[in-house]
Design an enzyme around this catalytic site. Sequence first.
Site, PDB file in Angstrom:
ATOM      1  N   ASP A 307      28.081  39.113  -1.957  1.00 34.57           N
ATOM      2  CA  ASP A 307      27.060  38.427  -2.743  1.00 34.57           C
ATOM      3  C   ASP A 307      26.028  37.846  -1.784  1.00 34.57           C
ATOM      4  O   ASP A 307      26.260  37.758  -0.577  1.00 34.57           O
ATOM      5  CB  ASP A 307      27.739  37.325  -3.561  1.00 34.57           C
ATOM      6  CG  ASP A 307      26.772  36.586  -4.458  1.00 34.57           C
ATOM      7  OD1 ASP A 307      25.825  37.214  -4.930  1.00 34.57           O
ATOM      8  OD2 ASP A 307      26.976  35.380  -4.669  1.00 34.57           O
ATOM      9  N   ASP A 502      30.994  33.723  -4.883  1.00 33.16           N
ATOM     10  CA  ASP A 502      31.328  32.309  -5.074  1.00 33.16           C
ATOM     11  C   ASP A 502      30.959  31.781  -6.438  1.00 33.16           C
ATOM     12  O   ASP A 502      31.223  30.629  -6.740  1.00 33.16           O
ATOM     13  CB  ASP A 502      30.639  31.451  -4.006  1.00 33.16           C
ATOM     14  CG  ASP A 502      29.148  31.309  -4.252  1.00 33.16           C
ATOM     15  OD1 ASP A 502      28.567  32.208  -4.899  1.00 33.16           O
ATOM     16  OD2 ASP A 502      28.555  30.318  -3.790  1.00 33.16           O
TER      17      ASP A 502
END
Length: 632
Positions: A307, A502
Site C-alpha cells: 500500500d 494498514d
Amino acid sequence: MFHDPPKMVLLLLSALGLAIGAGLWMAGMPGMAHWAWGAGVVPVLAALCVEIIRSLIKGDVGLDIVAALSMSAALFFGETLAAAVVALMYSGGTVLESFAEGRARREMRDLLARVPRTATRHRDGQLEKIALDAIMPDDLLLIRQGEVVPVDGTVASEHAMLDQSALTGEAMPVRLTRDMNVMSGATNAGEAFDLRATREAADSTYAGIVRLVEAAQKSKAPMARMADRYSLLFLGVTVALAVAAWWFSGDPIRAVAVLVVATPCPLILAVPVALVAGLSRAAGFGVLIKGGKALEAMARIRTLIVDKTGTLTDGRPQIVSVSSSGELTEDEVLYFAAALDQASQHPVAQAVVAAAHSKGIKLGVPSKVNEIPGEGVSGTIDGRDVVVGGMDFVAGRMAVPVRDGGPQEPGAVLVSLGVDGNLAGELVMADALRSDTPMLLAGLRQNGIERIVLATGDRHAVAVAVTDGLALDGVHADLTPDQKVLLVLSERKNGPVMMVGDGVNDAPALAAADVGVAMGARGAAASAEAADVVLLVDNLARLLPGLIVARGARRIAFQSVIVGIGLSVAGMIAAALGYLTPVQGAVLQEVIDVAVILNALRSLRIDPGPMPPQATQGESQAASPIAQGQTA
C-alpha cells in the site's frame, strides 16, 4: 531445563539405574547389574507407553513407538545395558527438547509475563488500585516509574519517557509530550506520569499482541505436519529394516541395534524447535508472526504488494517548503501558522504544529478562534489577527485577490497564512515517501522478493509522483478494496504473494494474500485481524528483518531434518550389517539428536543485519491508522 519435573524424575531414575548397574558389574555381580539396568528402564518405558496410548487416542502416530520397541526388544533379548542406555538417552532427549523449546519461546514467554494485572486510577482526588478489566475510556491513570502501561491512551502530563523495546525492539526510550498517544505494553522509563485511557484493556494494543502470541504458540506449521507424515514412513522403514536384519542374519540383536539407532528421530525434534525459535527471534525485532504456518509462508514469498499511504509514505502530511510573501521570515511564518493551528484537530493543522515543535519553536496561545471545518482557522496570536487555511479561505478573510498557482506537485496541499490583513506566506504540505524506502526495497529484492507492486486507492498521478525512482514492477492506483483482492489473486501466477497494508480497506486483500502484513499493532482492527504478520512499529523497514529471520528459520529446519535423517539411516544400515552394537547405536543416536537440536536453536541467533532507524516521534504517537489509511 527444570520446568518439567516428571521428565526430570525419569531422567534421574534412568541415570541412577545405569550408574548402579555399572557399579554392580564392576563389583563382579553381573546378575544384579542386569536387574539394576532393567529397573532403570521400566519407569521410562511405562511412561512412554502411556504417552503413546494418549497420542493414539488423539490420532497421532509418532516415532516414540520405535523408542518403546527398542527398549522392549532390548529387555526381551537380555540386552539390558543397551536398554538402560536407550532409556537414559531417551529421557535425556525429552528433557533437552523441553529445554530447547523453552529457550526458543523465551521472548514470547517474556512478552506474556509483562501483562499487568492491576492499574492505579485517579478518582475524586484520591488514588485507587483497580483490576485491568475495570479500566474504561477517559479514566485518568497514574503510571509509576518502571510500570507497564496497561491500556492504550494519551499522555495527560507534560511529558513521559517510555521504553518500547519489548514491543518494537527499539533500544532507546522515546520521549512523548502531552496528548501524544501511548501504546499499552510500553514501560515507564522516567518519572511517574498520568495517562488518559482511550480504550478498554481488552481492546488495547498489548492485549491484541498477547492474543496473537498465544495463538502462535498453539499453532502447528505445515512443515511440522509434513514431518509427522514422514515420521510414519520412517517408522515403517525402521521396522522393515530391523526385521530384514534379523531374517537374513539370524541374529535378533541386529534388529535391536537397528531399532536403537532409530530412537528417537530428529525429524520430530528439529522442525518445531527451529520454527518456534524463528518466531521468537522475529518478535525480538518487532515482527509478530502468527505461528509456524505464517512463518513458513513468509519464507517462500516471491511477490510483494504494498500500500502507499502509511506504508511507503509516512501517512501524515509533512511540510515540504515554507515561503514568505512579506516582512516575516520563514520561521515566523511557521510560528504564526502553527500557533493558530493548535486550535484545530485537522491532520494538516496538527502536522504544522508538529513541525514547529520539532524545530524547537515555542508557540503562543491562540485566542478568539473561529474554525470553518475543512477550510481554515482565524484568530489572534500575540495581538495580531491571523488566518490559516486554503488560499480561497485566507484570501476571502483578507479581502485580497486569490493568487494563481500553488503547488504543482501531485498530492501536495498549499496552506496559506494571512497576518493583519496581508498575505504573509505559504506552506507546501505532502505525504512524503519514507526516507529509507529505496534502501528497504533493494534489501527485499536481495532477499528473494522478485516482484514489488504498489496498490493504492489514491489518484494515479499522486502514486506515480510519490514512487518515482523506486523501480517498482507495477503501479496500480484508483483501486477499490475488491480490486486490491483481484490484484493479489492475479499476482499469484508469479509465486506466493505478500500484501502489506494498514487501513480498513486493506483487510480483504490481506486475507486473500498468502501472507498479509498489517502496519503497526495500533492499526485498524480489521487489518490486524486479517493479517498473518503484524509489524509492531508503523515502519515498513521492520519487514526486512522479519523476512530474513523467516527464511533462515525454515532453512535451518530443513538442514536439521535432512542431516539428522541421513545420519540416522546410515547408522541403521551399519547396525543391520552388524557394525554397531545396540549400546553403540544408542549413543550414536543421542549424539545425532543433540546435534540436531543445537542446530535448530541457531534460529535464535539469525542476524538480519543493522536494525531499521528508530521510529520517529511521529511514528511513536501516530494516530489510529484507521484514519491514516482510509484513502490508501
